[in-house]
Design a protein around this motif. Structure first.
Motif, short mmCIF file in Angstrom:
data_model
loop_
_atom_site.label_atom_id
_atom_site.label_comp_id
_atom_site.label_asym_id
_atom_site.label_seq_id
_atom_site.Cartn_x
_atom_site.Cartn_y
_atom_site.Cartn_z
N CYS A 1 1.00 -1.02 -0.02
CA CYS A 1 -0.11 0.07 -0.14
C CYS A 1 0.93 1.09 -0.05
O CYS A 1 1.78 1.26 0.87
CB CYS A 1 -0.86 0.08 1.36
SG CYS A 1 -2.07 -1.34 1.37
N ILE B 1 -2.86 4.10 -3.47
CA ILE B 1 -2.82 3.31 -4.63
C ILE B 1 -2.74 1.78 -3.91
O ILE B 1 -1.77 1.45 -3.22
CB ILE B 1 -1.78 3.43 -5.49
CG1 ILE B 1 -1.92 2.75 -6.59
CG2 ILE B 1 -0.53 3.33 -5.02
CD1 ILE B 1 -1.17 3.12 -7.97
N GLU B 2 -3.72 0.89 -4.20
CA GLU B 2 -3.80 -0.28 -3.71
C GLU B 2 -3.00 -1.15 -4.42
O GLU B 2 -2.45 -1.02 -5.44
CB GLU B 2 -5.26 -0.84 -3.90
CG GLU B 2 -6.63 0.27 -3.08
CD GLU B 2 -6.93 -0.32 -1.87
OE1 GLU B 2 -6.39 -1.23 -1.38
OE2 GLU B 2 -7.49 0.56 -1.15
N GLY C 1 -3.63 -1.81 -8.06
CA GLY C 1 -3.22 -0.66 -8.75
C GLY C 1 -4.59 0.46 -8.69
O GLY C 1 -4.40 1.37 -9.35
N THR C 2 -5.62 -0.18 -8.06
CA THR C 2 -6.58 0.90 -8.05
C THR C 2 -6.33 1.98 -6.85
O THR C 2 -5.59 1.86 -6.21
CB THR C 2 -7.98 0.27 -7.38
OG1 THR C 2 -7.78 -0.38 -6.23
CG2 THR C 2 -8.57 -0.88 -8.46
N SER C 3 -7.11 3.24 -7.06
CA SER C 3 -6.61 4.15 -6.35
C SER C 3 -7.76 4.93 -5.61
O SER C 3 -8.97 4.85 -6.34
CB SER C 3 -5.88 5.17 -7.32
OG SER C 3 -6.60 5.77 -8.37
N ILE D 1 -2.92 9.82 -8.52
CA ILE D 1 -1.58 9.11 -7.70
C ILE D 1 -1.30 7.79 -8.71
O ILE D 1 -2.11 7.31 -9.44
CB ILE D 1 -1.81 8.39 -6.54
CG1 ILE D 1 -0.69 7.48 -5.77
CG2 ILE D 1 -3.19 7.42 -6.51
CD1 ILE D 1 -1.01 7.30 -4.37
N SER D 2 -0.03 7.63 -8.96
CA SER D 2 0.26 6.59 -9.99
C SER D 2 1.68 5.92 -9.58
O SER D 2 2.50 6.64 -8.64
CB SER D 2 0.34 7.01 -11.33
OG SER D 2 1.48 7.99 -11.42
N LYS D 3 2.06 4.75 -9.86
CA LYS D 3 3.38 4.14 -9.74
C LYS D 3 3.86 3.66 -11.00
O LYS D 3 2.96 3.01 -11.69
CB LYS D 3 3.30 3.15 -8.51
CG LYS D 3 2.27 1.98 -8.99
CD LYS D 3 2.21 1.10 -7.63
CE LYS D 3 1.27 -0.24 -8.06
NZ LYS D 3 1.41 -1.08 -6.72
#
Length: 125
Positions: free
Chosen positions: A33, A51-52, A55-57, A69-71
């Motif tokens: 997380c 961001i889970e 990949g959900t936010s 938010i992104s990774k």
């Protein structure tokens, strides 16, 4: 030891954009997380975006539609794209992490054991 290195804070005017970055290290898990929190002077820390592991936010209502938010897994970097900034977005922003989770993520600050040093965002009119 987990370390979170933030960058990208600074000053902006109302309506402008800033992007925050965070590089986590020391955490070894495929289910993590990652989140951004912020704290304004005289106020409690509040969650901004999460961001889970899948990949959900999730976003706090005051930033929904403006922040993203992104990774980037290849770069091992977490981002917070902040658009349409407002003076009330002024705060110290923290990258936080919890590695090796088995369920979903929490938006409570005490749930996250790893915190970055913070990066200041100041928005003026």
């Amino acid at each position: 030891q987990v370390r979170l290195m933030e960058s990208g804070g600074g000053s902006a005017r109302t309506g402008e954009s800033l992007t925050l970055s965070c590089v986590p290290s020391g955490g070894a898990s495929s289910r993590n997380c990652l989140a951004w929190f912020r704290q304004a002077p005289g106020k409690e820390r509040e969650w901004v975006a999460i961001i889970e592991p899948d990949g959900t936010s999730d976003y706090t209502p005051t930033v929904e539609g403006r922040f993203a938010i992104s990774k980037d897994i290849a770069k091992n970097t977490l981002y917070l794209q902040m658009n349409s900034l407002k003076p009330e977005d002024t705060a110290m922003y923290y990258c936080v992490a919890r590695f090796g989770v088995t369920g979903g993520c929490s938006n409570h600050p005490l749930w996250y054991p790893s915190w970055g040093q913070g990066t200041q965002v100041t928005v003026s009119t």
